[in-house]
Write an enzyme that holds these catalytic residues in place. Structure first.
Site, PDB file in Angstrom:
ATOM      1  N   ARG A   2       0.845  -1.203   0.000  1.00 50.89           N
ATOM      2  CA  ARG A   2       0.000   0.000   0.000  1.00 50.89           C
ATOM      3  C   ARG A   2       0.871   1.240   0.000  1.00 50.89           C
ATOM      4  O   ARG A   2       1.966   1.258   0.542  1.00 50.89           O
ATOM      5  CB  ARG A   2      -0.894   0.012   1.234  1.00 50.89           C
ATOM      6  CG  ARG A   2      -1.809   1.229   1.288  1.00 50.89           C
ATOM      7  CD  ARG A   2      -2.686   1.225   2.506  1.00 50.89           C
ATOM      8  NE  ARG A   2      -1.951   1.684   3.675  1.00 50.89           N
ATOM      9  CZ  ARG A   2      -2.450   1.692   4.908  1.00 50.89           C
ATOM     10  NH1 ARG A   2      -3.679   1.237   5.136  1.00 50.89           N
ATOM     11  NH2 ARG A   2      -1.733   2.127   5.905  1.00 50.89           N
ATOM     12  N   CYS A   9       0.067   5.561   0.661  1.00 49.03           N
ATOM     13  CA  CYS A   9      -0.945   6.520   1.090  1.00 49.03           C
ATOM     14  C   CYS A   9      -0.381   7.922   0.926  1.00 49.03           C
ATOM     15  O   CYS A   9       0.731   8.202   1.377  1.00 49.03           O
ATOM     16  CB  CYS A   9      -1.324   6.253   2.551  1.00 49.03           C
ATOM     17  SG  CYS A   9      -2.617   7.346   3.178  1.00 49.03           S
TER      18      CYS A   9
END
Length: 124
Positions: free
Chosen positions: A102, A104
């Site tokens: 991930r 962000c």
């Protein structure tokens, strides 16, 4: 083989893009805003918006015969990075097994004044 994936349960694409494209067993899901699929309205608060974005993403995964355990990569866009902890707590409810890679970011703004947008890559 390239195939367009569209779930009637998720908000329809409102521009020149698809909800998702499957190519050779890999599913590329466009960024999911926290829009209600029927009304287009956004819920209040980062927790509710994160949940709605992930629910919308889940509907598209389901349409492709996949689930959250099949997600290998996500991108989370936040209007305010101070919402990271609250977003992360809801996000963890959806990804229980092996967590996807991930990234962000805080961004200057998101469409419709959203607080969060999440995209994903998945495959078997």
């Amino acid at each position: 083989m390239k195939k367009t994936i569209a779930s009637p349960k998720a908000p329809a694409a409102v521009g020149p893009y698809s909800q998702a494209i499957e190519l050779n067993g890999t599913l590329y899901i466009s960024g999911q805003l926290p829009a209600d699929p029927v009304t287009g309205e956004l819920p209040a608060g980062i927790e509710a918006q994160t949940r709605r974005s992930l629910d919308n993403l889940g509907y598209i995964l389901e349409e492709a015969g996949l689930g959250f355990d099949d997600v290998v990569k996500t991108t989370v866009l936040l209007a305010d990075i101070s919402d990271f902890g609250a977003m992360n707590a809801v996000y963890a409810e959806y990804f229980k097994g092996d967590k996807p890679a991930r990234i962000c970011y805080q961004v200057a703004a998101l469409p419709k004044g959203a607080m969060v947008e999440i995209d994903a890559v998945a495959g078997k």
